[in-house]
Scaffold this motif. Structure first.
Motif, short mmCIF file in Angstrom:
data_model
loop_
_atom_site.label_atom_id
_atom_site.label_comp_id
_atom_site.label_asym_id
_atom_site.label_seq_id
_atom_site.Cartn_x
_atom_site.Cartn_y
_atom_site.Cartn_z
N ASP A 1 27.42 45.20 38.55
CA ASP A 1 27.33 45.36 37.10
C ASP A 1 26.90 46.79 36.83
N ALA B 1 26.29 48.19 34.25
CA ALA B 1 25.30 48.26 33.19
C ALA B 1 23.92 47.80 33.67
N ASN B 2 23.79 47.64 34.98
CA ASN B 2 22.51 47.25 35.59
C ASN B 2 22.39 48.03 36.89
N GLU C 1 32.48 50.16 23.96
CA GLU C 1 31.70 49.18 23.20
C GLU C 1 31.98 49.30 21.70
N HIS D 1 24.83 48.97 22.22
CA HIS D 1 24.18 47.94 23.04
C HIS D 1 23.39 48.64 24.14
N TYR D 2 22.26 48.07 24.49
CA TYR D 2 21.38 48.70 25.46
C TYR D 2 21.33 47.90 26.76
N THR D 3 21.22 48.61 27.86
CA THR D 3 21.14 47.97 29.17
C THR D 3 19.67 47.71 29.53
N GLU E 1 22.44 53.40 26.81
CA GLU E 1 23.52 52.87 25.99
C GLU E 1 24.59 52.34 26.94
N ARG E 2 25.15 51.18 26.63
CA ARG E 2 25.98 50.47 27.61
C ARG E 2 27.25 51.23 28.00
N THR E 3 27.93 51.85 27.06
CA THR E 3 29.13 52.62 27.38
C THR E 3 28.79 53.73 28.36
N SER F 1 26.31 53.83 30.52
CA SER F 1 25.98 53.28 31.83
C SER F 1 27.23 52.89 32.60
N VAL F 2 28.14 52.17 31.95
CA VAL F 2 29.34 51.67 32.63
C VAL F 2 30.30 52.80 32.98
#
Length: 280
Positions: A60, A62-63, A92, A96-98, A103-105, A107-108
């Motif tokens: 993942d 985002a993690n 996204e 959204h936060y991981t 920010e999720r975008t 991170s990914v």
């Protein structure tokens, strides 16, 4: 045994990239967000390629802890990685936060691939290839620190600029890393797939039906979009090519503004601060 890793391997372009390397006899690791959902795609790939050495390992992006867990498993089981395709991405629709406070975008699309690459570098050497999925929208990108990491951009959320910022970051990472590992014989390149008909694009959110009708025929299939990345991964004439940004199988001249970007060193240093706990 030749080994390849593709993130987002069960998606549109990821599937095509995985298929291409599996057909060349690589032990292929599908790095997927949801292994159970990816399993039917793995079975399909085995049938289509005849390569039984295709497996799934969960990750993942985002993690960051799962990124480290993925890399730790690979390090336990393999002593060399030939190909790393950082393919997975997201756009996204909201901020959204991981679990890591990113920010999720971001991170990914950037921090996760950055960490994964850094963790796997000890398994790479002469002849290893890294390809990062980029986009021409890097030209719209802007990096404000620390807002880039925590919000995607300064100000209110708008997904296109945030996505563009991540693609600028991955492009700068590509250029920077290529210089740092060139002496080890590792090549690092970025591939721009163009506009591809995959799940990351939801045209109804941008365009009316008439515009969709006009532009849809211009959008590439996943195989067409993946072609540049596949060639960078596999073609013999690309074996010494490094530090390039490619589109439609041609090297794009990014110009001094990007090849010696004023924030390149800062981006590396600020990212290192975020991931240092996972690198030790």
């Amino acid at each position: 045994m030749k080994t390849a890793i593709i993130t987002g391997a069960d998606g549109g372009m990821g599937y095509e990239e995985t298929k291409a390397v599996a057909q060349q006899g690589y032990h292929t690791i599908m790095a997927c967000y949801c292994p159970s959902q990816a399993e039917p795609r793995r079975q399909q790939l085995i049938q289509e390629t005849g390569n039984q050495d295709i497996e799934i390992i969960g990750i993942d992006l985002a993690n960051l802890q799962t990124v480290k867990g993925f890399a730790d498993e690979v390090k336990r089981r393999f002593n060399h990685i030939d190909l790393l395709m950082n393919n997975a991405g997201t756009m996204e629709t909201g901020r959204h936060y991981t679990v890591d406070g990113l920010e999720r975008t971001v991170s990914v699309n950037y921090v996760g691939p950055y960490l994964l690459t850094r963790l796997l570098l000890p398994l790479m050497g002469q002849g290893s290839r890294i390809v990062n999925m980029a986009s021409c929208v890097y030209a719209l990108g802007r990096l404000d620190f620390p807002e880039f990491f925590t919000q995607g951009r300064k100000g209110s959320f708008w997904r296109i600029p945030v996505y563009s910022n991540t693609k600028l970051a991955i492009t700068l990472f590509t250029l920077d890393l290529a210089r740092r590992v060139k002496s080890q014989g590792i090549t690092v390149n970025a591939a721009d797939p163009g506009v591809v008909n995959t799940g990351i694009i939801r045209m109804q959110m941008f365009f009316d039906p008439l515009t969709d009708l006009i532009f849809r025929p211009c959008i590439r299939t996943p195989r067409q979009g993946a072609d540049t990345a596949i060639r960078l991964l596999l073609d013999n004439d690309k074996s010494g090519q490094t530090g390039t940004f490619c589109r439609s199988n041609r090297i794009v001249n990014l110009g001094e503004k990007y090849t010696n970007h004023k924030q390149m060193a800062t981006l590396w240093d600020e990212t290192e601060k975020i991931v240092k706990g996972f690198l030790s």
